[in-house]
Design a protein around this motif. Structure first.
Motif, short mmCIF file in Angstrom:
data_model
loop_
_atom_site.label_atom_id
_atom_site.label_comp_id
_atom_site.label_asym_id
_atom_site.label_seq_id
_atom_site.Cartn_x
_atom_site.Cartn_y
_atom_site.Cartn_z
N PRO A 35 0.83 -1.21 0.00
CA PRO A 35 0.00 0.00 0.00
C PRO A 35 0.87 1.25 0.00
O PRO A 35 2.04 1.21 0.39
N LEU A 62 -1.82 8.70 -0.03
CA LEU A 62 -3.21 8.29 -0.17
C LEU A 62 -3.98 9.35 -0.95
O LEU A 62 -3.88 10.54 -0.67
N GLY A 64 -3.62 -2.30 3.84
CA GLY A 64 -4.37 -2.52 2.61
C GLY A 64 -4.81 -3.96 2.48
O GLY A 64 -4.04 -4.89 2.79
N LEU A 87 -8.11 0.51 1.75
CA LEU A 87 -6.95 1.13 2.40
C LEU A 87 -7.43 1.87 3.64
O LEU A 87 -8.43 2.59 3.61
#
Length: 283
Positions: free
Chosen positions: A4, A10, A145, A150
């Motif tokens: 992730p 993000l 993740g 996530l």
């Protein structure tokens, strides 16, 4: 699932739609070169068209492959010297260690930060220690993740004041060409974004933000269209009727031109609009 992203990455796909390809209010020149010994040089200069203030920096990067060390040194025109040393995948696969230092000769001000991160399937964690004369600040973040979902948490603790200075939470989902992201910062700032890759040439994004205690919801819509392999067009508009337009053209390998403008849709005839131009050379 693959590794992730870090907490700061993000929702990055949507952020790039709104941030990349624009540079209004600034005239900028970037030059990148690489020596035969592998040392990379990057020089950047810019001028703010509103204030007339100019600035720039000189950056060098080089590697000691036998020790697994990367060095990054930068000098800015405000007379700040920074050095970053990193080591990755040497002590353990997925582990990255770093030391960041800065020094201002005029004032004698110094700072240092120790950075650590570890990533593998399903998890990406990091912890930084920011040293200060009053006491260090601890920054920590973790992202988990699983099957496209996530979840991330970010915190900062000021040891001098013995209090949390940052307390953020984020949740996201990625499925093929669609990405969703929501976040809550310090319990007062709420945000969300949607990113979609419509086809090989078209990308779109929507961003929403709201502050607790406010009745206003901020939003923006953006898109990027790849005209051909060398040119792209970016556009965005927000709830304040500010319209941004950016055009990027690769003139030849290693030469890129970026033109951008910001138009006040509420006051088209009143002026106050901004334009910008960027020129990148790489050899």
């Amino acid at each position: 699932m693959a590794v992730p992203p870090s907490y700061s990455d993000l929702g990055k796909s949507a952020k790039d739609i709104f941030n990349k390809g624009y540079g209004y209010g600034v005239l900028k020149l970037d030059v990148k070169t690489k020596s035969q010994s592998g040392v990379e040089f990057a020089t950047s200069g810019s001028n703010n068209t509103d204030t007339g203030k100019a600035g720039g920096h000189l950056e060098t990067k080089y590697k000691l492959n036998e020790l697994g060390l990367n060095f990054n040194q930068k000098w800015k025109t405000d007379n700040t010297l920074t050095t970053e040393i990193t080591m990755e995948d040497q002590l353990a696969k997925g582990l990255k260690l770093g030391l960041d230092t800065s020094f201002v000769p005029n004032t004698g001000k110094k700072s240092a930060k120790i950075k650590t991160s570890y990533k593998r399937d399903f998890v990406n964690v990091g912890c930084d220690l920011d040293f200060d004369m009053a006491g260090p600040t601890i920054h920590a973040a973790a992202v988990l993740g699983y099957e496209g979902w996530l979840a991330g948490y970010q915190v900062a603790f000021d040891t001098a004041k013995s209090q949390l200075t940052q307390n953020n939470l984020a949740v996201g989902y990625k499925a093929g060409d669609l990405q969703l992201h929501t976040s809550v910062d310090n319990g007062t700032e709420f945000g969300g974004s949607i990113y979609q890759k419509v086809n090989s040439k078209m990308e779109t994004a929507v961003h929403l933000a709201w502050t607790a205690g406010s009745n206003n919801t901020r939003f923006a819509v953006g898109a990027k269209y790849q005209l051909d392999k060398d040119a792209s067009l970016s556009t965005k508009v927000n709830n304040a009727c500010l319209v941004g337009v950016g055009y990027t053209q690769t003139l030849r390998p290693g030469v890129k031109l970026t033109l951008s403008a910001l138009i006040d849709g509420k006051n088209v005839n009143g002026g106050g609009h901004k334009v910008g131009m960027g020129f990148e050379l790489e050899a």
